[in-house]
Design a protein around this motif. Structure first.
Motif, PDB file in Angstrom:
ATOM      1  N   GLY A  28      33.655  59.731  44.185  1.00 36.89           N
ATOM      2  CA  GLY A  28      34.800  59.458  44.748  1.00 36.89           C
ATOM      3  C   GLY A  28      35.081  58.104  45.290  1.00 36.89           C
ATOM      4  N   ILE A  29      36.112  57.925  46.072  1.00 33.92           N
ATOM      5  CA  ILE A  29      36.192  56.463  46.569  1.00 33.92           C
ATOM      6  C   ILE A  29      35.233  56.208  47.536  1.00 33.92           C
ATOM      7  N   GLN A  30      34.576  57.026  48.426  1.00 35.50           N
ATOM      8  CA  GLN A  30      33.432  56.788  49.352  1.00 35.50           C
ATOM      9  C   GLN A  30      32.540  55.937  48.586  1.00 35.50           C
ATOM     10  N   PHE A  31      32.096  56.208  47.523  1.00 37.42           N
ATOM     11  CA  PHE A  31      31.138  55.319  46.594  1.00 37.42           C
ATOM     12  C   PHE A  31      29.805  55.480  47.018  1.00 37.42           C
ATOM     13  N   GLU A  44      32.771  58.450  56.733  1.00 39.15           N
ATOM     14  CA  GLU A  44      33.878  57.783  55.734  1.00 39.15           C
ATOM     15  C   GLU A  44      34.045  56.262  56.334  1.00 39.15           C
ATOM     16  N   ASP A  79      35.451  46.524  42.759  1.00 40.90           N
ATOM     17  CA  ASP A  79      36.494  47.257  42.889  1.00 40.90           C
ATOM     18  C   ASP A  79      36.536  48.223  43.918  1.00 40.90           C
ATOM     19  N   ASN A  80      35.508  48.865  44.522  1.00 45.76           N
ATOM     20  CA  ASN A  80      35.364  49.741  45.503  1.00 45.76           C
ATOM     21  C   ASN A  80      36.019  49.164  46.706  1.00 45.76           C
ATOM     22  N   GLU A  83      39.844  48.453  46.460  1.00 46.15           N
ATOM     23  CA  GLU A  83      40.679  49.636  46.309  1.00 46.15           C
ATOM     24  C   GLU A  83      40.570  50.218  47.812  1.00 46.15           C
ATOM     25  N   ARG A  84      39.773  50.296  48.429  1.00 47.35           N
ATOM     26  CA  ARG A  84      39.547  50.762  49.846  1.00 47.35           C
ATOM     27  C   ARG A  84      39.924  49.880  50.844  1.00 47.35           C
TER      28      ARG A  84
END
Length: 401
Positions: A28-31, A44, A79-80, A83-84
């Motif tokens: 997920g977005i946490q990566f 987080e 990208d992460n 996005e975040r």
């Protein structure tokens, strides 16, 4: 897996890189989980600047191996961040943004994709527009909320990025900003012995924060001086880089490793910044007849520290160090600590590559700028000619300033 005792340092660098995902990778977005184990503190938190260094680490692996899978991972980390960060490049911290821009510029050199250079330039323009000011002399502030507070973590990356952008775009005067920021650092935060202090005027009284004796400040000044030496050929910059690098080892280490600089999280990355830019200095000194005793001392420091790191940090064939590499693994570490270890092992692999013929990542090093023929290209440089085309919550673990 091959026994770790028999591995080359390049193979060990692969192990170090893979250990980041092994211990910290999450879906997920946490990566990347911020710590291992994953249950300590605010798991987080979005550590923008740690992720910027993850990009740099992956580019290091690409330089060493010429394996495009590492560039794909670098782009995934890029990208992460975006996005975040709500789809934006920018946040409130000028040093954070410059770390990101430095990584993006290296991705551009690796891929020749104009997008990444454009993003690095966009960050440069934003930082200059929002943070460059005349308080205590023309230089860069640390963050938007403290425009009168100036420090090494902001001005050091500005110098390095300015020089690198000046090589790729001669239509703009990036180099003059770099030189002014370097001169400001030298005049305000560098002692006669080359030791680099953290910042000045944090509380509005013009005082220098001599209580924060951090390795990354030394590394940034070394990196800035090396870049200016490469750009100008002026030996004064090389002399300054060598002096600061040696002073850092003598003042901040036990001769083998740097001790734990704190457990807030950000501090875990500090020594990695030093090793990264020490590697750039050693690449230059390898091709020079000057500073031979200092080169031997600094080379030996990299070897001794990475030997200790490897001896003490292995856990079931993966690398999991603490912040003091002379000690066995500790119960809890942030991934910033892991990234520092990756940087150091990559630099050891770089030394090993020079020993066996000077080929790194399939490309023989070549000089860039006016530093003189034969100097190794900066880490991440694409083959000559290949790349010459023309917020959100941020790390609550940030060192209090």
């Amino acid at each position: 897996m091959t026994s770790t005792s028999a591995q080359t340092w390049s193979a060990r660098a692969d192990t170090a890189q893979q250990s980041l995902d092994h211990f910290f990778g999450v879906p997920g977005i946490q990566f990347l989980a911020n710590s291992h184990p994953h249950d300590r503190g605010n798991t987080e938190v979005f550590n923008y600047w740690w992720l910027a260094h993850v990009i740099d680490a992956r580019v290091d692996a690409w330089v060493r191996t010429d394996d495009d899978a590492w560039i794909a991972q670098a782009i995934t980390a890029r990208d992460n961040i975006v996005e975040r960060n709500g789809g934006q490049l920018f946040n409130d911290y000028f040093d954070d943004m410059l770390w990101f821009a430095l990584a993006l510029e290296r991705v551009h050199r690796a891929t020749a994709e104009r997008q990444y250079l454009d993003e690095a330039i966009a960050i440069w323009d934003h930082v200059i527009a929002e943070g460059w000011n005349e308080t205590l002399g023309w230089s860069l502030a640390w963050r938007k909320q403290q425009l009168a507070y100036k420090n090494t973590p902001a001005n050091g990356p500005l110098v390095i990025l300015g020089v690198r952008l000046s090589r790729l775009d001669t239509s703009r005067d990036y180099l003059s900003y770099a030189r002014r920021a370097f001169d400001w650092l030298t005049a305000n935060l560098v002692g006669d012995d080359g030791f680099v202090e953290d910042g000045i005027n944090r509380t509005g009284d013009g005082a220098v924060d001599t209580q924060w004796r951090f390795t990354y400040n030394q590394g940034l000044y070394v990196g800035a001086a090396v870049e200016l030496f490469r750009a100008t050929g002026d030996d004064v910059f090389l002399q300054r880089a060598v002096q600061t690098a040696i002073t850092a080892v003598r003042e901040l280490s036990d001769g083998t490793v740097f001790p734990d600089e704190g457990d807030g999280g950000d501090e875990g990355l500090f020594k990695g910044v030093y090793y990264r830019y020490l590697g750039e200095l050693l690449a230059v000194l390898t091709e020079s007849d000057s500073f031979a005793p200092e080169r031997v001392e600094l080379d030996g420091f990299v070897r001794a520290g990475t030997d200790a790191l490897w001896q003490n940090g292995l856990v079931d064939e993966h690398l999991r160090p603490g912040n003091d590499w002379s000690q066995p693994p500790v119960e809890w570490i942030p991934y910033s600590t892991m990234v520092s270890a990756i940087f150091a092992v990559e630099q050891r692999a770089r030394l090993e590559a020079r020993e066996v013929g000077g080929v790194v990542g399939g490309v023989v090093g070549a000089s860039v700028g006016a530093a003189g023929a034969g100097a190794e290209a900066p880490a991440g440089a694409a083959p000559l000619g290949a790349a010459q085309v023309g917020a959100a919550q941020v790390g609550a673990a940030r060192v209090a300033r």
